[in-house]
Design an enzyme around this catalytic site. Structure first.
Site, PDB file in Angstrom:
ATOM      1  N   CYS A  98     -59.492  82.407 106.258  1.00  0.00           N
ATOM      2  CA  CYS A  98     -59.403  83.600 107.108  1.00  0.00           C
ATOM      3  C   CYS A  98     -60.130  84.755 106.436  1.00  0.00           C
ATOM      4  O   CYS A  98     -59.954  84.987 105.240  1.00  0.00           O
ATOM      5  CB  CYS A  98     -57.929  83.961 107.319  1.00  0.00           C
ATOM      6  SG  CYS A  98     -57.686  85.445 108.316  1.00  0.00           S
ATOM      7  N   HIS A 140     -56.594  79.724 115.646  1.00  0.00           N
ATOM      8  CA  HIS A 140     -56.556  80.718 114.567  1.00  0.00           C
ATOM      9  C   HIS A 140     -56.644  82.145 115.137  1.00  0.00           C
ATOM     10  O   HIS A 140     -55.865  83.025 114.762  1.00  0.00           O
ATOM     11  CB  HIS A 140     -57.724  80.442 113.605  1.00  0.00           C
ATOM     12  CG  HIS A 140     -57.782  81.340 112.416  1.00  0.00           C
ATOM     13  ND1 HIS A 140     -57.495  80.902 111.139  1.00  0.00           N
ATOM     14  CD2 HIS A 140     -58.094  82.655 112.287  1.00  0.00           C
ATOM     15  CE1 HIS A 140     -57.632  81.905 110.291  1.00  0.00           C
ATOM     16  NE2 HIS A 140     -57.992  82.980 110.959  1.00  0.00           N
ATOM     17  N   GLU A 141     -57.588  82.364 116.069  1.00  0.00           N
ATOM     18  CA  GLU A 141     -57.787  83.708 116.617  1.00  0.00           C
ATOM     19  C   GLU A 141     -56.642  84.099 117.556  1.00  0.00           C
ATOM     20  O   GLU A 141     -56.216  85.255 117.574  1.00  0.00           O
ATOM     21  CB  GLU A 141     -59.123  83.797 117.364  1.00  0.00           C
ATOM     22  CG  GLU A 141     -60.347  83.524 116.502  1.00  0.00           C
ATOM     23  CD  GLU A 141     -60.387  84.345 115.237  1.00  0.00           C
ATOM     24  OE1 GLU A 141     -59.899  85.483 115.236  1.00  0.00           O
ATOM     25  OE2 GLU A 141     -60.889  83.826 114.225  1.00  0.00           O
ATOM     26  N   HIS A 144     -53.991  85.402 115.594  1.00  0.00           N
ATOM     27  CA  HIS A 144     -54.248  86.778 115.128  1.00  0.00           C
ATOM     28  C   HIS A 144     -53.760  87.814 116.141  1.00  0.00           C
ATOM     29  O   HIS A 144     -53.169  88.825 115.746  1.00  0.00           O
ATOM     30  CB  HIS A 144     -55.741  86.997 114.867  1.00  0.00           C
ATOM     31  CG  HIS A 144     -56.178  86.676 113.470  1.00  0.00           C
ATOM     32  ND1 HIS A 144     -55.551  87.192 112.351  1.00  0.00           N
ATOM     33  CD2 HIS A 144     -57.196  85.908 112.995  1.00  0.00           C
ATOM     34  CE1 HIS A 144     -56.161  86.749 111.256  1.00  0.00           C
ATOM     35  NE2 HIS A 144     -57.153  85.958 111.612  1.00  0.00           N
TER      36      HIS A 144
HETATM   37 NI    NI Z   1     -58.426  84.923 110.354  1.00  0.00          NI
END
Ligand code: NI
Length: 198
Positions: A98, A140-141, A144
């Site tokens: 990340c 992953h995003e 976030h």
């Molecule tokens: Ni990240």
């Protein structure tokens, strides 16, 4: 179009759910443009607004799988995942990294398929079916914009090891943000790693 500083784990925007975007204002368009430039400069394969300290539900991605270039942005994303996480079938999962935890990586199981929906800056519907690495990037995003780092998903053993490395590297203490191109590339934080982080 400036490259924006990327905030490091510990910044509040990274650890709380981001706000929905009500309208595609000039500020939002500028943000998406700047985030895209910042992602390329890092270089990374994805970047979400909380990573530049902005608590809004939008992320950008760019991934070249060797045959196709996948790129885009999505506002107010939703994600549905399917399939069996790889480790259940084949053991050790792929490593993930990340840009907000620069230089560190850890194996993490993700679902092999994901369907991303939302809207773009023009208000048009986004609907992307992804497999493999692109599916991982979307997971992953999407995490976030919900205030979750991949680190939060690690098992206790891997998380302890990663936080020990992060402590040694001063992440969140001496290093609270970094600017791609100014402070170098993400790979500079961990020589030897390839940069496919998000
Ligand atoms: Ni990240």
């Amino acid at each position: 179009m400036p490259v924006l500083p990327i905030v490091v784990s510990g910044h509040p925007a990274l650890h709380q759910p981001a706000h929905a975007i009500k309208e595609s204002t000039p500020d939002v368009r500028q943000l998406v443009s700047d985030m895209t430039e910042t992602m390329h400069e890092a270089p990374g394969v994805g970047l979400a607004a909380p990573q530049v300290g902005v608590s809004l539900q939008v992320f950008v991605w760019y991934f070249d799988d060797g045959e196709h270039q996948h790129q885009g942005h999505v506002i107010n994303p939703r994600l549905s995942v399917s399939g069996w996480p790889r480790h259940l079938l084949w053991g050790e999962p792929d490593e993930e990294g990340c840009l907000s935890v620069p230089g560190l990586r850890s194996p993490l199981a993700r679902y092999p398929r994901a369907r991303l929906t939302g809207t773009d800056l023009e208000g048009k519907r986004v609907d992307v079916l992804a497999e493999g690495w692109l599916a991982r990037i979307f997971q992953h995003e999407y995490d976030h914009v919900r205030g979750i780092l991949y680190v939060d998903r690690l098992n206790n053993r891997r998380r302890r090891r990663l936080w020990a490395e992060a402590h040694t590297a001063g992440l969140g203490t001496t290093l609270t943000s970094w600017t791609p191109g100014v402070d170098g590339e993400e790979g500079d934080f961990a020589p030897g790693h390839d940069s496919a982080d998000a």
